[in-house]
Write an enzyme that holds these catalytic residues in place. Structure first.
Site, PDB file in Angstrom:
ATOM      1  N   HIS A 313      40.890  37.229  36.305  1.00  0.00           N
ATOM      2  CA  HIS A 313      41.338  36.151  35.420  1.00  0.00           C
ATOM      3  C   HIS A 313      40.140  35.680  34.604  1.00  0.00           C
ATOM      4  CE1 HIS A 313      43.245  32.424  34.050  1.00  0.00           C
ATOM      5  NE2 HIS A 313      44.383  32.982  34.421  1.00  0.00           N
ATOM      6  N   ASP A 371      50.308  36.807  38.697  1.00  0.00           N
ATOM      7  CA  ASP A 371      51.213  37.960  38.527  1.00  0.00           C
ATOM      8  C   ASP A 371      51.235  38.905  39.717  1.00  0.00           C
ATOM      9  OD1 ASP A 371      50.052  37.693  35.273  1.00  0.00           O
ATOM     10  OD2 ASP A 371      52.149  37.431  35.867  1.00  0.00           O
TER      11      ASP A 371
HETATM   12  C1  SDX Z   1      47.762  35.824  33.000  1.00  0.00           C
HETATM   13  O1  SDX Z   1      44.564  32.996  30.588  1.00  0.00           O
HETATM   14  C2  SDX Z   1      45.521  32.615  31.391  1.00  0.00           C
HETATM   15  O2  SDX Z   1      45.587  31.501  31.860  1.00  0.00           O
HETATM   16  C3  SDX Z   1      46.564  33.681  31.652  1.00  0.00           C
HETATM   17  C4  SDX Z   1      47.596  33.363  32.726  1.00  0.00           C
HETATM   18  C5  SDX Z   1      48.528  32.228  32.308  1.00  0.00           C
HETATM   19  O3  SDX Z   1      49.110  31.597  33.193  1.00  0.00           O
HETATM   20  O4  SDX Z   1      48.748  32.060  31.076  1.00  0.00           O
HETATM   21  O5  SDX Z   1      46.944  32.996  33.927  1.00  0.00           O
HETATM   22  C6  SDX Z   1      48.500  34.556  32.991  1.00  0.00           C
HETATM   23  O6  SDX Z   1      47.682  36.453  31.982  1.00  0.00           O
HETATM   24  C7  SDX Z   1      47.080  36.262  34.272  1.00  0.00           C
HETATM   25  C8  SDX Z   1      46.267  37.580  34.075  1.00  0.00           C
HETATM   26  C9  SDX Z   1      47.247  38.743  34.167  1.00  0.00           C
HETATM   27  N1  SDX Z   1      46.555  40.019  33.802  1.00  0.00           N
HETATM   28  C10 SDX Z   1      46.336  40.949  34.732  1.00  0.00           C
HETATM   29  O7  SDX Z   1      46.560  40.812  35.931  1.00  0.00           O
HETATM   30  C11 SDX Z   1      45.791  42.254  34.147  1.00  0.00           C
HETATM   31  C12 SDX Z   1      44.585  42.722  34.969  1.00  0.00           C
HETATM   32  N2  SDX Z   1      43.497  41.783  34.737  1.00  0.00           N
HETATM   33  C13 SDX Z   1      42.535  42.099  33.719  1.00  0.00           C
HETATM   34  O8  SDX Z   1      42.994  42.818  32.630  1.00  0.00           O
HETATM   35  C14 SDX Z   1      41.537  40.971  33.462  1.00  0.00           C
HETATM   36  O9  SDX Z   1      41.151  40.489  34.669  1.00  0.00           O
HETATM   37  C15 SDX Z   1      41.957  39.815  32.580  1.00  0.00           C
HETATM   38  C16 SDX Z   1      42.479  40.266  31.263  1.00  0.00           C
HETATM   39  C17 SDX Z   1      42.983  38.987  33.258  1.00  0.00           C
HETATM   40  C18 SDX Z   1      40.718  38.963  32.343  1.00  0.00           C
HETATM   41  O10 SDX Z   1      39.829  39.736  31.634  1.00  0.00           O
HETATM   42  P1  SDX Z   1      38.399  39.165  31.137  1.00  0.00           P
HETATM   43  O11 SDX Z   1      38.263  37.731  31.453  1.00  0.00           O
HETATM   44  O12 SDX Z   1      38.202  39.588  29.725  1.00  0.00           O
HETATM   45  O13 SDX Z   1      37.406  39.887  32.106  1.00  0.00           O
HETATM   46  P2  SDX Z   1      36.819  41.316  31.896  1.00  0.00           P
HETATM   47  O14 SDX Z   1      37.905  42.261  31.446  1.00  0.00           O
HETATM   48  O15 SDX Z   1      35.591  41.199  31.075  1.00  0.00           O
HETATM   49  O16 SDX Z   1      36.474  41.705  33.400  1.00  0.00           O
HETATM   50  C19 SDX Z   1      35.210  41.415  33.959  1.00  0.00           C
HETATM   51  C20 SDX Z   1      34.888  42.651  34.800  1.00  0.00           C
HETATM   52  C21 SDX Z   1      34.932  43.959  34.019  1.00  0.00           C
HETATM   53  O17 SDX Z   1      34.054  44.873  34.679  1.00  0.00           O
HETATM   54  P3  SDX Z   1      32.525  45.056  34.066  1.00  0.00           P
HETATM   55  O18 SDX Z   1      32.688  45.496  32.629  1.00  0.00           O
HETATM   56  O19 SDX Z   1      31.849  43.702  34.214  1.00  0.00           O
HETATM   57  O20 SDX Z   1      31.898  46.124  34.947  1.00  0.00           O
HETATM   58  O21 SDX Z   1      35.896  42.791  35.824  1.00  0.00           O
HETATM   59  C22 SDX Z   1      36.591  44.039  35.637  1.00  0.00           C
HETATM   60  C23 SDX Z   1      36.339  44.467  34.217  1.00  0.00           C
HETATM   61  O22 SDX Z   1      36.433  45.872  34.106  1.00  0.00           O
HETATM   62  N3  SDX Z   1      38.016  43.723  35.860  1.00  0.00           N
HETATM   63  C24 SDX Z   1      38.845  44.475  36.583  1.00  0.00           C
HETATM   64  C25 SDX Z   1      40.076  43.787  36.561  1.00  0.00           C
HETATM   65  N4  SDX Z   1      39.953  42.656  35.837  1.00  0.00           N
HETATM   66  C26 SDX Z   1      38.666  42.632  35.398  1.00  0.00           C
HETATM   67  N5  SDX Z   1      38.678  45.650  37.225  1.00  0.00           N
HETATM   68  C27 SDX Z   1      39.754  46.134  37.864  1.00  0.00           C
HETATM   69  N6  SDX Z   1      40.973  45.535  37.911  1.00  0.00           N
HETATM   70  C28 SDX Z   1      41.165  44.373  37.262  1.00  0.00           C
HETATM   71  N7  SDX Z   1      42.354  43.777  37.285  1.00  0.00           N
END
Ligand code: SDX
Length: 436
Positions: A313, A371
């Site tokens: 998140h 989710d």
């Molecule tokens: C919702 O914003 C809100 O409030 C949203 C929400 C709401 O109520 O409105 O809470 C609802 O959208 C919840 C999130 C649902 N999405 C997912 O579950 C999809 C999987 N999650 C990711 O795509 C990600 O965690 C996000 C999009 C939710 C957040 O992404 P960020 O903040 O841009 O973080 P990032 O992608 O930069 O991740 C940081 C690191 C990265 O690795 P490095 O580049 O540092 O090595 O964490 C890794 C990412 O690759 N990472 C994950 C991951 N989420 C982040 N690796 C594996 N699996 C994951 N799910």
């Protein structure tokens, strides 16, 4: 917001004059550096794609403490609201700032109930879609299409219009979501029934049919109502920011909310519940729990492009409080429906256990989000996977319209118009085609 006694001074190593920037404080949470005059004073923009360090507005609706894993709607912890209130009380709270007393609650429920039907013409919109269209494609169209009907509530600058538009959106989304579902399965639409609760009415419109009486299961009704509460609002997330930016042009509320529906659809946002369940079913179909280790290695391999959907998140760097409540609801529903042995629930809990002990996730502070378990509950209730995000949109509509109305009621609001760092070609002349 109030001026802090602190100030920010921006100085430049190239000797350009430094810039003094005021700092403002909210009631809780991080202070903000007011950069509104920065471009005028320095000729420079700030740069923050994805808005990791940017407050786009001030708001009194929802507060999140990502480190503590805390979520407050108008100051009330989500755990207390989920336990002591129903969704329509929560809608009232988000819209008006206070929980309703008994009279206000009854009046609000009655007002919403009186608006649950949609204009009879709207059913003809659906005929234009393929039966196998994704429900979010249909819903984006239907919500935007509301602009074509409710002309006495399309002027977003008029407080009365904003109020009735909010009631209509909260009241009609369940009807529209169930119509999108019925259209996909080729069943007749069910009209709302005014003697049912908000969640009970939605269940009947979804799972009832004209050939027999529909009996609402009170445990499922309560679980669905709680799912709506948990999804109702969440500060300035992508879809809420979309609604605010879209509404800032002065467009009508239905158009702005349809933009939120479209944004929520994405798998990185509200589409994650559908993606998460598909991920669980994929693992289950390819070896189940015995293959979890292999799957997690894929997730940790950057080149695989595989993410653990329902995890991570932008704000929560701790357990999403909604995920905990959703897991509890999961347990209740699976017990009630005799599905406690649901292999997907066992698989999800195993994935969570492994992730919470694995350095890759611990270092990146990746926890289950709202989710992760919501799909399992909805699937157990009988909601098709493709409709999960539609349920999320149904619940989030109150947050979207509360945030939009808060913005439009602020006399200081301006149309949103971000700038950029330009990296394209400098000015050049068009050559005749024979010389290109
Ligand atoms: C919702 O914003 C809100 O409030 C949203 C929400 C709401 O109520 O409105 O809470 C609802 O959208 C919840 C999130 C649902 N999405 C997912 O579950 C999809 C999987 N999650 C990711 O795509 C990600 O965690 C996000 C999009 C939710 C957040 O992404 P960020 O903040 O841009 O973080 P990032 O992608 O930069 O991740 C940081 C690191 C990265 O690795 P490095 O580049 O540092 O090595 O964490 C890794 C990412 O690759 N990472 C994950 C991951 N989420 C982040 N690796 C594996 N699996 C994951 N799910």
């Amino acid at each position: 917001m109030k001026l802090a006694d602190n100030k920010a001074t921006l100085s430049f190593s190239n000797g350009a004059p430094s810039v003094e920037l005021p700092v403002y404080q909210g009631n809780i949470g991080p202070d903000v550096i007011d950069i509104r005059k920065l471009y005028g004073q320095s000729g420079m923009f700030t740069y923050d794609p994805g808005f990791l360090s940017t407050a786009a507005c001030q708001s009194a609706i929802t507060y999140i403490d990502g480190d503590k894993g805390e979520l407050l709607y108008r100051g009330y912890p989500i755990e207390q609201l989920a336990k002591n209130c129903n969704f329509l009380e929560t809608c009232y709270l988000l819209l008006y700032g206070e929980l309703p007393n008994e009279t206000q609650k009854a009046d609000f429920e009655n007002r919403v109930t009186q608006h649950t039907m949609v204009n009879e013409q709207m059913q003809f919109f659906l005929r234009g879609f393929r039966r196998d269209a994704h429900p979010m494609a249909v819903l984006t169209g239907l919500v935007g299409g509301m602009s074509a009907f409710y002309h006495d509530s399309t002027d977003i600058t008029n407080p009365e219009h904003r109020e009735i538009a909010a009631i209509r959106l909260i009241a009609k989304l369940p009807t529209l979501v169930s119509m999108a579902y019925k259209y996909g399965v080729g069943q007749p639409y069910m009209y709302p029934k005014n003697d049912l609760s908000y969640a009970g009415n939605f269940m009947r419109m979804m799972f009832g049919n004209p050939c027999e009486e529909y009996k609402v299961n009170p445990v499922v009704e309560r679980a669905l109502d709680r799912i709506f509460i948990l999804h109702a609002d969440h500060e300035q997330n992508a879809s809420t920011s979309t609604v605010r930016l879209c509404g800032s042009s002065g467009t009508n509320p239905f158009a702005a909310i349809s933009a939120g529906v479209a944004c929520l659809w994405g798998p990185a946002h509200g589409g994650a519940n559908e993606a998460c369940l598909n991920m669980l079913e994929h693992i289950q179909a390819n070896g189940g729990i015995s293959k979890v280790g292999e799957f997690m290695e894929q997730v940790k391999d950057k080149n695989s492009g595989v993410k653990l959907m329902g995890f991570g998140h932008r704000v929560y760097k701790n357990y999403d409080p909604r995920a905990k409540l959703m897991q509890e609801t999961c347990n209740e529903i699976l017990q009630e429906l005799g599905l406690e042995k649901d292999p997907l629930f066992a698989l999800a809990k195993q994935l969570e256990k492994i992730a919470l002990e694995d350095d890759y996730f611990v270092q990146r502070k990746l926890y289950p989000n709202v989710d992760f378990y919501s799909g399992i509950v909805q699937r157990a209730i009988g909601i098709p996977v493709k409709l999960f995000t539609g349920i999320f949109a149904l619940a989030r509509t109150v947050g979207w319209i509360a945030q939009l109305n808060e913005q439009m009621a602020d006399p200081e609001y301006k149309i949103g118009r971000p700038r950029q760092l330009y990296t394209g070609s400098v000015a050049r002349d068009v050559k005749p085609i024979t010389q290109r």
